[in-house]
Motif scaffolding. Structure first.
Motif, PDB file in Angstrom:
ATOM      1  N   THR A 245     -23.917   9.777 -19.598  1.00 43.97           N
ATOM      2  CA  THR A 245     -22.964   9.012 -18.782  1.00 43.97           C
ATOM      3  C   THR A 245     -22.690   9.657 -17.428  1.00 43.97           C
ATOM      4  OG1 THR A 245     -20.976  10.155 -19.625  1.00 43.97           O
ATOM      5  CG2 THR A 245     -21.838   8.315 -20.920  1.00 43.97           C
ATOM      6  N   LEU A 246     -23.219  10.843 -17.193  1.00 45.72           N
ATOM      7  CA  LEU A 246     -22.895  11.594 -15.969  1.00 45.72           C
ATOM      8  C   LEU A 246     -23.834  11.195 -14.833  1.00 45.72           C
ATOM      9  CD1 LEU A 246     -22.244  15.111 -17.554  1.00 45.72           C
ATOM     10  CD2 LEU A 246     -20.590  13.325 -17.011  1.00 45.72           C
ATOM     11  N   THR A 247     -23.699   9.941 -14.414  1.00 47.70           N
ATOM     12  CA  THR A 247     -24.613   9.400 -13.404  1.00 47.70           C
ATOM     13  C   THR A 247     -23.925   9.010 -12.102  1.00 47.70           C
ATOM     14  OG1 THR A 247     -24.361   7.207 -14.394  1.00 47.70           O
ATOM     15  CG2 THR A 247     -26.220   8.557 -15.154  1.00 47.70           C
ATOM     16  N   THR A 248     -22.607   9.138 -12.040  1.00 46.35           N
ATOM     17  CA  THR A 248     -21.874   8.795 -10.815  1.00 46.35           C
ATOM     18  C   THR A 248     -20.948   9.937 -10.425  1.00 46.35           C
ATOM     19  OG1 THR A 248     -19.986   7.788 -11.954  1.00 46.35           O
ATOM     20  CG2 THR A 248     -21.898   6.369 -11.492  1.00 46.35           C
ATOM     21  N   PRO A 249     -20.607  10.058  -9.142  1.00 48.73           N
ATOM     22  CA  PRO A 249     -19.677  11.109  -8.726  1.00 48.73           C
ATOM     23  C   PRO A 249     -18.352  11.052  -9.471  1.00 48.73           C
ATOM     24  CG  PRO A 249     -20.743  10.139  -6.813  1.00 48.73           C
ATOM     25  CD  PRO A 249     -21.138   9.302  -7.989  1.00 48.73           C
ATOM     26  N   ASP A 250     -17.829   9.843  -9.701  1.00 47.76           N
ATOM     27  CA  ASP A 250     -16.541   9.726 -10.378  1.00 47.76           C
ATOM     28  C   ASP A 250     -16.627  10.187 -11.824  1.00 47.76           C
ATOM     29  OD1 ASP A 250     -15.338   8.782  -8.102  1.00 47.76           O
ATOM     30  OD2 ASP A 250     -15.502   6.663  -8.644  1.00 47.76           O
ATOM     31  N   ALA A 251     -17.720   9.861 -12.504  1.00 47.77           N
ATOM     32  CA  ALA A 251     -17.880  10.287 -13.891  1.00 47.77           C
ATOM     33  C   ALA A 251     -17.999  11.801 -13.981  1.00 47.77           C
ATOM     34  CB  ALA A 251     -19.110   9.618 -14.500  1.00 47.77           C
ATOM     35  N   LEU A 511     -22.921  23.039   6.304  1.00 42.91           N
ATOM     36  CA  LEU A 511     -21.628  22.920   6.966  1.00 42.91           C
ATOM     37  C   LEU A 511     -20.866  21.641   6.598  1.00 42.91           C
ATOM     38  CD1 LEU A 511     -19.631  24.246   8.881  1.00 42.91           C
ATOM     39  CD2 LEU A 511     -20.808  23.129  10.787  1.00 42.91           C
ATOM     40  N   PRO A 512     -21.515  20.476   6.477  1.00 40.23           N
ATOM     41  CA  PRO A 512     -20.746  19.289   6.080  1.00 40.23           C
ATOM     42  C   PRO A 512     -20.001  19.468   4.759  1.00 40.23           C
ATOM     43  CG  PRO A 512     -22.872  18.635   6.949  1.00 40.23           C
ATOM     44  CD  PRO A 512     -22.912  20.128   6.832  1.00 40.23           C
ATOM     45  N   LEU A 513     -20.638  20.099   3.781  1.00 32.02           N
ATOM     46  CA  LEU A 513     -19.970  20.373   2.511  1.00 32.02           C
ATOM     47  C   LEU A 513     -18.801  21.321   2.712  1.00 32.02           C
ATOM     48  CD1 LEU A 513     -19.641  20.588  -0.578  1.00 32.02           C
ATOM     49  CD2 LEU A 513     -21.435  22.351  -0.548  1.00 32.02           C
ATOM     50  N   VAL A 514     -19.022  22.407   3.441  1.00 32.66           N
ATOM     51  CA  VAL A 514     -17.971  23.404   3.663  1.00 32.66           C
ATOM     52  C   VAL A 514     -16.789  22.773   4.393  1.00 32.66           C
ATOM     53  CG1 VAL A 514     -17.430  25.562   4.867  1.00 32.66           C
ATOM     54  CG2 VAL A 514     -19.589  25.333   3.613  1.00 32.66           C
ATOM     55  N   GLU A 515     -17.062  21.947   5.379  1.00 38.29           N
ATOM     56  CA  GLU A 515     -15.981  21.285   6.119  1.00 38.29           C
ATOM     57  C   GLU A 515     -15.195  20.329   5.228  1.00 38.29           C
ATOM     58  OE1 GLU A 515     -17.528  21.099  10.731  1.00 38.29           O
ATOM     59  OE2 GLU A 515     -18.356  19.641   9.312  1.00 38.29           O
ATOM     60  N   THR A 516     -15.884  19.634   4.357  1.00 41.45           N
ATOM     61  CA  THR A 516     -15.200  18.717   3.447  1.00 41.45           C
ATOM     62  C   THR A 516     -14.272  19.482   2.510  1.00 41.45           C
ATOM     63  OG1 THR A 516     -17.014  17.120   3.496  1.00 41.45           O
ATOM     64  CG2 THR A 516     -15.543  17.028   1.597  1.00 41.45           C
ATOM     65  N   GLU A 539     -23.193  15.651  -2.733  1.00 45.82           N
ATOM     66  CA  GLU A 539     -24.633  15.609  -2.992  1.00 45.82           C
ATOM     67  C   GLU A 539     -25.228  17.004  -3.172  1.00 45.82           C
ATOM     68  OE1 GLU A 539     -26.818  13.352  -0.184  1.00 45.82           O
ATOM     69  OE2 GLU A 539     -25.984  11.426  -0.804  1.00 45.82           O
ATOM     70  N   ALA A 540     -24.628  18.006  -2.544  1.00 45.94           N
ATOM     71  CA  ALA A 540     -25.146  19.366  -2.678  1.00 45.94           C
ATOM     72  C   ALA A 540     -25.125  19.829  -4.127  1.00 45.94           C
ATOM     73  CB  ALA A 540     -24.332  20.325  -1.813  1.00 45.94           C
ATOM     74  N   PHE A 541     -24.171  19.336  -4.902  1.00 45.42           N
ATOM     75  CA  PHE A 541     -24.079  19.696  -6.306  1.00 45.42           C
ATOM     76  C   PHE A 541     -24.864  18.727  -7.183  1.00 45.42           C
ATOM     77  CE2 PHE A 541     -22.196  19.919 -10.525  1.00 45.42           C
ATOM     78  CZ  PHE A 541     -21.966  21.277 -10.701  1.00 45.42           C
ATOM     79  N   ARG A 542     -24.899  17.456  -6.815  1.00 45.86           N
ATOM     80  CA  ARG A 542     -25.427  16.411  -7.695  1.00 45.86           C
ATOM     81  C   ARG A 542     -26.914  16.140  -7.525  1.00 45.86           C
ATOM     82  NH1 ARG A 542     -24.452  11.762  -6.790  1.00 45.86           N
ATOM     83  NH2 ARG A 542     -23.618  11.867  -4.659  1.00 45.86           N
ATOM     84  N   THR A 543     -27.495  16.583  -6.428  1.00 44.74           N
ATOM     85  CA  THR A 543     -28.887  16.217  -6.158  1.00 44.74           C
ATOM     86  C   THR A 543     -29.799  17.423  -6.152  1.00 44.74           C
ATOM     87  OG1 THR A 543     -28.615  16.375  -3.751  1.00 44.74           O
ATOM     88  CG2 THR A 543     -28.159  14.249  -4.768  1.00 44.74           C
ATOM     89  N   ARG A 544     -31.056  17.147  -6.283  1.00 46.62           N
ATOM     90  CA  ARG A 544     -32.092  18.171  -6.250  1.00 46.62           C
ATOM     91  C   ARG A 544     -32.420  18.518  -4.801  1.00 46.62           C
ATOM     92  NH1 ARG A 544     -33.922  22.272  -6.533  1.00 46.62           N
ATOM     93  NH2 ARG A 544     -35.997  22.635  -5.745  1.00 46.62           N
TER      94      ARG A 544
END
Length: 549
Positions: A245-251, A511-516, A539-544
């Motif tokens: 079920t872990l296929t979306t950011p919210d999940a 940097l975009p991740l760090v700024e967020t 996406e840095a955590f969720r993607t390859r």
């Protein structure tokens, strides 16, 4: 130096480190957009400076990231349903601390001949232990059918369901083991060989990300990544059931939110803050000629620091509270140094007074960054620049003399200014010294004072050049409030948190991740937990990410 008495070793090490810290004067702030060219090359550097914070390094984005020693021990516990994590990892080769921000960095997780031998020996010992009797084996898997055993234990070990081909190979291996001689039951002999093999498989020893570049990780990879970060262990059966079920950011965030409330997450963040601010160094504190110091204080300093950051995490607090809270945890021997009445034998949270603004005005930090009874403005300035503000200080220079004794009529500030004046660069005049001098009201034991060296008045004022511009301050408290309200400390903490979670160097392309994350940190809530939830949705955590195998 190991043959010298403990106090001699500590003093010598202190002088050597001081020389290295002074050496930072030769560096430069670098290109603010992080586009310094690679020496001898034509492209941009992997690491650099962005938004005023130092982002060095060269991430490899490995598709196979070896388990850390503690992850291995806890994962073995999950796979084999052991009562506790395995102690066999205590003898494993340990990473070299200090070469990266954290010891779970991909650069430190290679496998050499010794580590492979350690894994082999440990796998054999564990397989022998859990198959010593049918009763012991039943704790691993209650059934006695080979297929059920292979699929259940294999899913835990591989952190995903086994393929049909893998089941077939393990079935053949089980039959080979079952046919071996020995007093154990046929099932136990087959299971022993399967366990030995699974615990030496790359699919157990490495966390894998095998999808296409820039494509989302599958649910099992996400479950493993979350569990190894927040629990320091492989996902258990319950989490593996949820993995599809872990296929979306919210999940993913919903699952992470529940995991952040577990004791394991508290333990992991305890480890994170300990490595971030070098809490292991409290055990090395040594003071000469300081009557108020006792070696038994070292353990109190360390636990007090851990308890402070544990509260930050568990109570939904954040960077702003780290920098500005006037509360801290006081052990029975620390109380007198704070001017407080001891409260029993344990640790008690107390208000430490208006002079103690933030963690860095508390006894543990101040006493560690001091030389005997004197304040050490260089160490204090360097550590906050590097660990809290991520300020680029530049490369060291050779032949720097140790800090000389105070002269009559001389303040520590005058002494350090004179010593570092030859550097002449940005690092001391605008970065190290101003931060260090902000804490001049605290002596080598972290006690507050208004005078030094025979009644000389203390000047703790200064100006610091933050990423958003210079800010003046009257002392440590005002400096900490500037840091809490500005962006640089939040960007730095965000960078460090991301590096720990992603197990790699974080560089300007991140940097975009760090700024967020920093924006969340500076927001109304600003909790560390909120930053972590934002991180797992990114996406840095969720993607390859692209990288070699």
């Amino acid at each position: 130096m190991t043959g010298l008495p403990r106090w001699r070793r500590a003093l010598g090490a202190g002088l050597c480190v001081t020389a290295l810290l002074l050496a930072g004067c030769t560096g430069s702030l670098g290109d603010p957009d992080g586009s310094d060219p690679v020496p001898g090359g034509s492209g941009p550097a992997t690491g650099g400076v962005a938004r005023g914070i130092d982002m060095p390094g060269a991430p490899r984005y490995h598709r196979f990231v070896r388990l850390t020693n503690s992850q291995w021990a806890s994962s073995v516990q999950v796979v084999l349903n052991l009562a506790a994590s395995s102690s066999l990892s205590d003898g494993f080769e340990k990473p070299v601390a200090g070469t990266t921000d954290f010891t779970n960095n991909e650069h430190l997780l290679s496998v050499n001949q010794r580590s492979w031998s350690d894994y082999q020996s440990a796998a054999e010992a564990l397989a022998e232990e859990v198959t010593a009797s049918d009763a012991a084996l039943a704790k691993v898997h209650p059934g006695t059918d080979a297929a059920g055993f292979i699929k259940t234990v294999g899913r835990r070990a591989y952190r995903r369901p086994l393929t049909d081909a893998e089941v077939s190979r393990y079935t053949a291996l089980f039959e080979t083991g079952a046919a071996m001689s020995g007093a154990k039951s046929t099932f136990a002999k087959g299971a022993q060989l399967v366990i030995r093999t699974m615990l030496q498989s790359p699919h157990f020893l490495y966390r894998t990300e095998l999808g296409e570049d820039r494509k989302p990780l599958n649910g099992y990879e996400i479950a493993a990544k979350l569990s190894l970060w927040l629990r320091d262990a492989a996902p258990n059966d319950e989490l593996l059931d949820k993995a599809p079920t872990l296929t979306t950011p919210d999940a993913i965030a919903a699952l992470a939110e529940s995991m952040l409330e577990e004791p394991a997450a508290v333990k992991r963040m305890r480890y994170f803050h300990g490595e971030l601010l070098h809490f292991d160094r409290y055990a090395t504190i040594s003071k000469l000629g300081v009557p108020s110091y006792k070696e038994s204080l070292n353990a109190e300093y360390e636990e007090s620091a851990y308890l402070f950051f544990e509260k930050i995490f568990t109570e939904g607090l954040g960077v702003r509270d780290i920098l500005t809270s006037t509360k801290g945890f006081v052990g029975p021997e620390m109380a007198a140094l704070y001017g407080l009445t001891p409260s029993g034998r344990g640790f008690v949270e107390r208000d430490l007074g208006p002079e103690r603004v933030g963690f860095f005005s508390q006894l543990p930090y101040l006493t560690l960054n001091a030389l005997n009874e004197e304040s050490d403005s260089i160490h204090r300035g360097v550590s906050i620049n590097l660990d809290v503000l991520c300020t680029p200080l530049g490369a060291p220079a050779p032949n720097i003399p140790p800090v000389p004794p105070l002269e009559p009529g001389q303040t520590n500030r005058e002494r350090i200014t004179q010593l570092t004046s030859a550097c002449g660069g940005t690092c001391h005049n605008q970065l190290i010294n101003p931060v260090g001098f902000a804490f001049e009201h605290f002596d080598g034991m972290g006690q507050y004072r208004d005078e030094e060296n025979g009644g000389l008045p203390i000047d703790s004022s200064g100006v610091y050049s933050f990423s958003e511009g210079p800010r003046s301050f009257a002392g440590a408290g005002e400096l900490m409030r500037h840091m809490a309200e500005g962006e640089q400390a939040h960007l730095c903490y965000a960078k460090k948190l991301a590096s720990f979670a992603l197990q790699r160097d974080v560089v300007p392309s991140d940097l975009p991740l760090v700024e967020t994350l920093a924006e969340v940190s500076r927001g109304a809530g600003g909790a560390v937990k909120e930053m972590m939830l934002e991180l797992v949705k990114d996406e840095a955590f969720r993607t390859r990410m692209g990288g070699p195998l």
